[in-house]
Design a protein around this motif. Structure first.
Motif, PDB file in Angstrom:
ATOM      1  N   LYS A 233       0.852  -1.068  -0.087  1.00  0.00           N
ATOM      2  CA  LYS A 233      -0.104  -0.138   0.044  1.00  0.00           C
ATOM      3  C   LYS A 233       0.971   1.306   0.009  1.00  0.00           C
ATOM      4  CE  LYS A 233      -4.470   1.047  -0.087  1.00  0.00           C
ATOM      5  NZ  LYS A 233      -5.159   0.439  -1.266  1.00  0.00           N
ATOM      6  N   TYR A 285      -7.596  -2.746   3.083  1.00  0.00           N
ATOM      7  CA  TYR A 285      -6.598  -2.331   1.992  1.00  0.00           C
ATOM      8  C   TYR A 285      -6.315  -3.546   0.867  1.00  0.00           C
ATOM      9  CZ  TYR A 285      -4.583   1.550   4.777  1.00  0.00           C
ATOM     10  OH  TYR A 285      -4.202   2.709   5.725  1.00  0.00           O
ATOM     11  N   ASN A 288      -9.581  -3.559  -1.432  1.00  0.00           N
ATOM     12  CA  ASN A 288      -9.359  -2.251  -1.919  1.00  0.00           C
ATOM     13  C   ASN A 288      -8.818  -2.213  -3.393  1.00  0.00           C
ATOM     14  OD1 ASN A 288      -8.190   0.850  -2.292  1.00  0.00           O
ATOM     15  ND2 ASN A 288     -10.323   0.772  -1.990  1.00  0.00           N
ATOM     16  N   ASP A 289      -7.575  -2.967  -3.077  1.00  0.00           N
ATOM     17  CA  ASP A 289      -6.798  -3.128  -4.186  1.00  0.00           C
ATOM     18  C   ASP A 289      -7.310  -4.314  -5.379  1.00  0.00           C
ATOM     19  OD1 ASP A 289      -4.868  -1.372  -3.326  1.00  0.00           O
ATOM     20  OD2 ASP A 289      -3.648  -2.860  -2.434  1.00  0.00           O
ATOM     21  N   ARG A 290      -7.833  -5.174  -4.781  1.00  0.00           N
ATOM     22  CA  ARG A 290      -8.429  -6.295  -5.538  1.00  0.00           C
ATOM     23  C   ARG A 290      -9.592  -6.022  -6.177  1.00  0.00           C
ATOM     24  NH1 ARG A 290     -12.261  -9.785  -3.990  1.00  0.00           N
ATOM     25  NH2 ARG A 290     -12.069  -9.330  -1.839  1.00  0.00           N
ATOM     26  N   VAL A 301      -3.324   1.225  -7.913  1.00  0.00           N
ATOM     27  CA  VAL A 301      -2.536   0.141  -7.222  1.00  0.00           C
ATOM     28  C   VAL A 301      -1.106  -0.211  -7.603  1.00  0.00           C
ATOM     29  CG1 VAL A 301      -2.943  -2.496  -6.977  1.00  0.00           C
ATOM     30  CG2 VAL A 301      -5.033  -1.134  -7.322  1.00  0.00           C
ATOM     31  N   SER A 302      -0.493  -0.264  -6.112  1.00  0.00           N
ATOM     32  CA  SER A 302       1.109  -0.361  -6.348  1.00  0.00           C
ATOM     33  C   SER A 302       1.315  -1.587  -7.388  1.00  0.00           C
ATOM     34  CB  SER A 302       1.630  -0.405  -5.116  1.00  0.00           C
ATOM     35  OG  SER A 302       3.170  -1.057  -4.958  1.00  0.00           O
ATOM     36  N   PHE A 305       1.471  -5.256  -5.670  1.00  0.00           N
ATOM     37  CA  PHE A 305       0.380  -6.152  -5.304  1.00  0.00           C
ATOM     38  C   PHE A 305       0.788  -7.433  -6.241  1.00  0.00           C
ATOM     39  CE2 PHE A 305      -3.705  -7.811  -6.567  1.00  0.00           C
ATOM     40  CZ  PHE A 305      -4.381  -7.802  -5.053  1.00  0.00           C
ATOM     41  N   SER A 309       1.000 -10.026  -2.934  1.00  0.00           N
ATOM     42  CA  SER A 309      -0.606 -10.383  -2.776  1.00  0.00           C
ATOM     43  C   SER A 309      -0.953 -11.590  -2.377  1.00  0.00           C
ATOM     44  CB  SER A 309      -1.524  -9.598  -3.820  1.00  0.00           C
ATOM     45  OG  SER A 309      -1.598 -10.437  -4.892  1.00  0.00           O
ATOM     46  N   ASN A 374     -15.461  -0.217   0.438  1.00  0.00           N
ATOM     47  CA  ASN A 374     -15.079  -0.899  -0.954  1.00  0.00           C
ATOM     48  C   ASN A 374     -16.304  -1.172  -1.832  1.00  0.00           C
ATOM     49  OD1 ASN A 374     -12.113  -0.938  -0.474  1.00  0.00           O
ATOM     50  ND2 ASN A 374     -12.468  -2.565   0.954  1.00  0.00           N
TER      51      ASN A 374
END
Length: 496
Positions: A233, A285, A288-290, A301-302, A305, A309, A374
């Motif tokens: 993140k 977190y 949220n990225d997924r 998204v970094s 990930f 992940s 989310n």
């Protein structure tokens, strides 16, 4: 006369056999790097992955990865000490793994052998193949023996002085082991420029990157609290120091521990509660990225990930949260007993259960809020974001006592953190927003209302605790203002 430096060749895997056949002399030795060259994995990481219990090893590895003690030992060459410290940590928490490794190495050694390299080298230099590696001798030697019992590991790191080998380099170490003349008539195959000193000391150095070679850092599963935040993140921030300690814990300590009757145990309990909170908060977190990658046209998204992940496990995040909340509840209970006295074993257990249940209530409510966050369209997320920030600060009032000043400090920082998100969500640049200045302004604007509503003399509100809070807010705001001034001067310089 000194031998001129030889620039190592980058050689394609498919061309290596031909290049070796073009060597116009009989090499004294063929010196092979081990990790990701002769062996298509990293021996250090494979040993860490093998060590048991894997959960304890993973926790230790990730704590070391966050603290990075090797940077304290050497600022110029921290990598000399990184693997040395990591392997020593594994040996200390899992000494039986050292003995069990030999049997495991016998199974996996041949499995990851670079057979094509060994075949090509043996064609021109049979029976004179040696290994020089920065890997550890007790790890590499059983692997090499499983590949070929006659293969000699001449240079390898030891638990006693691994940093010393990295400091002098493989070239110097191998000269001492086999002699300078023998080395100058040898060839080297490696995959890394860290071996340039060795290649410069030999007759021919070949650099080859093997497509089948895999480096995968071990000890990342399950991810401990804050690991996902620091690696995925916010990978470019020192979040443990600047975020968790310098921001979250500092504000919560001023709001709760500072006003508590048992400051030391409540400070420790607050630390456990904070880690428990973040253990489960990171599930939000992760989701949220997924969700962003799955549903948003331009997800923020970094790139990390994709790499990390797979190591994040929501079930383990809840487990860490439950355990850490229990530790916090236990320490808080000890503090409460110290202030109020023990009410007997049953009463003390009830107090502990109450503290733990309220901690899990806060964590559960925050998790539900993050699910709501989310589930919304990005443009509508600013509402639950404010709720999340309040839960992240004032929510701890469910667990620990505070006063009006502490509650106001929490609200001020919740708003200060919420405003940059609103700016970002509606297309602005939040990076230069002075969040601490905003928190100070909110605190100063609301404090007179607090005095009026409290109906106490103003002099009773002017406590040393208030002074500490104002000093903290003022220093953080001053730092923000200094940064703004520096950015402004830089912009003027560019425009002029």
């Amino acid at each position: 006369m000194a031998k001129p430096a030889i620039v190592p060749d980058w050689t394609d895997e498919s061309d290596l056999a031909q290049r070796l056949q073009e060597v116009d002399f009989q090499p004294t030795f063929a010196v092979l790097d081990f990790d990701e060259t002769l062996w298509l994995r990293n021996s250090t990481e494979e040993f860490i992955r093998f060590a048991r219990p894997s959960v304890i090893v993973a926790i230790v590895m990730q704590i070391l990865g966050m603290l990075k003690p090797w940077r304290l030992i050497s600022r110029d060459n921290p990598d000399y000490y990184r693997d040395w410290i990591r392997i020593w940590a594994v040996v200390l928490v899992s000494p039986w793994s050292v003995l069990a490794w030999r049997k495991h190495a016998a199974r996996i050694g041949p499995a990851y052998l670079n057979a094509s390299l060994l075949r090509d080298i043996a064609a021109i230099c049979p029976d004179r193949i040696i290994v020089a590696t920065y890997g550890f001798d007790f790890i590499v030697k059983p692997l090499a023996a499983a590949i070929d019992r006659n293969m000699e590991v001449v240079v390898a790191s030891s638990l006693r002085d691994a940093p010393r080998l990295r400091a002098i380099g493989k070239g110097c170490a191998l000269q001492r082991a086999i002699g300078t003349d023998a080395l100058t008539q040898s060839i080297v195959v490696t995959d890394n420029f860290v071996d340039q000193d060795l290649c410069n000391a030999c007759a021919h150095g070949f650099y080859v990157r093997w497509p089948e070679a895999v480096y995968e850092q071990a000890g990342l599963t399950p991810m401990i609290p804050l690991a996902y935040t620091s690696k995925v993140k916010r990978p470019k921030e020192n979040y443990l120091l600047n975020g968790l300690l310098g921001y979250d814990y500092a504000v919560l300590w001023l709001a709760f521990a500072l006003f508590s009757p048992a400051i030391l145990p409540f400070s420790v309990a607050l630390g456990f509660y904070l880690l428990a909170f973040f253990a489960v908060y990171e599930i939000g977190y992760f989701d949220n990225d997924r969700v962003g990658l799955a549903k948003e046209a331009k997800p923020v998204v970094s790139p990390e990930f994709a790499r990390y992940s797979k190591n994040f496990r929501p079930g383990w995040a809840w487990t860490f949260g439950l355990v850490l909340a229990g530790l916090g509840a236990g320490v808080e209970t000890v503090g409460q007993i110290g202030v109020d006295g023990s009410g007997g074993m049953i009463a003390d257990l009830r107090m502990f259960a109450r503290n733990w249940l309220f901690a899990m209530l806060l964590i559960g409510l925050t998790r539900a809020t993050f699910v709501w966050f989310n589930a919304l369209q990005p443009s509508m997320r600013f509402v639950p974001m404010l709720v999340l920030q309040v839960e992240r600060t004032l929510g701890y009032a469910l667990l620990l006592p505070t006063g009006p000043v502490g509650a106001l400090l929490c609200i001020s920082h919740a708003i200060g953190r919420w405003m940059p998100y609103v700016i970002y969500r509606f297309g602005g640049d939040r990076r230069e927003f002075p969040a601490h200045v905003a928190a100070l302004v909110v605190f100063l604007m609301c404090f007179p209302l607090l005095v009026i509503s409290d109906r106490r003399p103003v002099t009773e509100m002017l406590t040393p605790e208030l002074g500490v809070v104002l000093l903290y807010l003022g220093l953080r705001a001053a730092k923000d203002m200094a940064r703004q001034r520096s950015s402004g001067l830089s912009l003027r310089a560019k425009l002029s």
